[in-house]
Scaffold this motif. Structure first.
Motif, short mmCIF file in Angstrom:
data_model
loop_
_atom_site.label_atom_id
_atom_site.label_comp_id
_atom_site.label_asym_id
_atom_site.label_seq_id
_atom_site.Cartn_x
_atom_site.Cartn_y
_atom_site.Cartn_z
N ASP A 188 -30.80 107.77 18.77
CA ASP A 188 -30.73 107.50 20.20
C ASP A 188 -31.87 106.58 20.64
O ASP A 188 -31.68 105.66 21.42
CB ASP A 188 -30.79 108.81 21.00
N ARG A 189 -33.06 106.84 20.13
CA ARG A 189 -34.22 106.02 20.47
C ARG A 189 -34.02 104.58 19.99
O ARG A 189 -34.26 103.62 20.72
CB ARG A 189 -35.49 106.63 19.86
N ASN A 190 -33.53 104.41 18.77
CA ASN A 190 -33.26 103.07 18.24
C ASN A 190 -32.20 102.36 19.07
O ASN A 190 -32.31 101.15 19.34
CB ASN A 190 -32.80 103.14 16.78
N LYS A 238 -32.87 113.24 13.34
CA LYS A 238 -32.13 112.00 13.09
C LYS A 238 -31.36 111.57 14.33
O LYS A 238 -31.31 110.38 14.66
CB LYS A 238 -31.17 112.19 11.92
N GLU A 239 -30.74 112.53 15.03
CA GLU A 239 -30.01 112.20 16.25
C GLU A 239 -30.95 111.59 17.28
O GLU A 239 -30.63 110.59 17.92
CB GLU A 239 -29.35 113.46 16.83
N GLU A 260 -32.64 97.66 25.25
CA GLU A 260 -33.70 97.07 26.06
C GLU A 260 -34.07 95.67 25.58
O GLU A 260 -34.33 94.78 26.39
CB GLU A 260 -34.95 97.97 26.04
N LEU A 261 -34.08 95.48 24.26
CA LEU A 261 -34.45 94.17 23.72
C LEU A 261 -33.28 93.19 23.75
O LEU A 261 -33.48 91.99 23.56
CB LEU A 261 -34.96 94.31 22.28
#
Length: 106
Positions: A30-32, A25-26, A38-39
């Motif tokens: 972090d990826r999200n 989940k961590e 970036e977006l």
């Protein structure tokens, strides 16, 4: 070798192992977060939706609390009315029988 009369306390260390730690989940969070950065998506929208959800939950809890309190008051009032009617009937019966009993023995 050093001899001291007063021993000083050593510092205590604190080690905490989290019980409910989800590493996947961590990493996912972090990826999200990186993708949002970036977006160029704003995080304020997420915060607003969180605030709205919190307000909604609080409103529902408060409303249900008032509903429960109102129902309990209604139940207690109904119970009180039933008890009073029962007492009035009992006193009426005792009063009428006592009249007959007094008249009978006088």
């Amino acid at each position: 070798m050093r001899f001291t009369l007063i021993k000083t306390a050593r510092h205590r260390t604190f080690h905490h192992n989290p019980i409910y730690y989800d590493e996947a989940k961590e990493e996912r969070d972090d990826r999200n977060r990186r993708i949002r950065d970036e977006l160029g998506l704003e995080q304020e929208e997420d915060n607003r939706s969180n605030e709205d959800r919190i307000r909604g939950k609080m409103r529902r809890k408060i409303q249900t609390h008032f509903d429960v309190a109102r129902k309990e008051k209604r139940k207690s009032n109904l119970r009180l009315i039933v008890i009073l009617i029962g007492l009035m009937i009992a006193f009426y019966y005792l009063f009428n029988t006592s009249k007959e009993w007094i008249m009978h023995y006088m």
